[in-house]
Write a protein that holds these residues in place. Sequence first.
Motif: not given
Length: 351
Positions: A206-217, A257-260, A263-269
């Motif tokens: 629910g960290n709206d300031d860090n959504i994608v990074a939360d999901l990648l970490t 990305s996580v499954a692979n 993959e494409n981590i830089s773009d997602l960050l």
Amino acid sequence: MLRQEIKDLLFEGTVIPAHPLALTSDLKLDEKRQRGLTKYYMASGAGGIAIGVHTTQFEIRDPHVNLFEKVLEIAADEIDGSNIGRPFIKVAGVCGLTEQAVKEANIAVKYGYDLGLVSMAAFKEQSEYEIIAHIKTVAEIIPVFGFYLQAAIGGRVYSYDFWQQFAEIPNVYAIKIAAFNRYQTLDVVRAVAFSSRKDEIALYTGNDDNIVADLLTPYRFNVNGETVEKRFAGGLLGHWACWTEKAVSLLKSIKKSVANGNENISDLLSRNIEVTDMNAAIFDPAHAFHGCITGVHEVLRRQGLMENILTLNPKENLSPGQAEEITRVTEAYPHLVDDDFVKKLLEEELV
């Protein structure tokens, strides 16, 4: 107990928008548009909705408004009658001290809600022990979706010990972490990882300031000599109440990305920063989140899903410059905007 198909989806990870409240110009419930929003979330590919929460406006509980049960009933009716053909998680906001929370949990059960997102904001001075007792009471009625609300908008800071005890409560199946704070977020994840129920609790950002990074970490801890990893499975977010179709697509990209192997981590960050910029426009941190509900409304109004941005609280409106900020981010990040998708839904009268 949580139905297995709902539990599977919850742990697989999905998009759960926090459902807004659609009002007419005279501040009555706009039932057609309220139902239309629910249809929009289903059509967008979201895996559930949360209603009766902050985005739905806490004022629905005021005796002279009395809309809490009505909005739960409408959303449940729309979902259950949709023949959606896939699991769809119904989450009901459960607020107040224990007496009120018990009543709300029972209403949620009445309309077939799967989980109660339990707010602890009403507990201003009570001890953490008393709040744990409160959660246990609610958990006897409905499966619990825990909720760490940031202190800046009415929450409070909880200890690591509190979350250790919280994680051990039977019938707690998920925790939404909206602390907007790395230290406090880590407290919850670590507490769950060290608990005996580490595999029974899904984490949702629910960290709206860090959504994608939360999901990648990946959060990894040494627990009795073994590495335990916890990840955020999905998100339950006010931000995802608009541009939802793109949020669904984004979560799919993150999972891929996580499954692979990242993959494409830089773009997602980089995407994380774009999403945070968009969130700043709609959630209005520049004015202490004053326009966080009306910002979502404004996006939905521009798309035609809402008639206006009115709220039950006359003091809530867009902050100075917020409309311009919303325009800026929609133009800057068109790949995160689902205007064309919504336009098609409206043209085909699907919402």
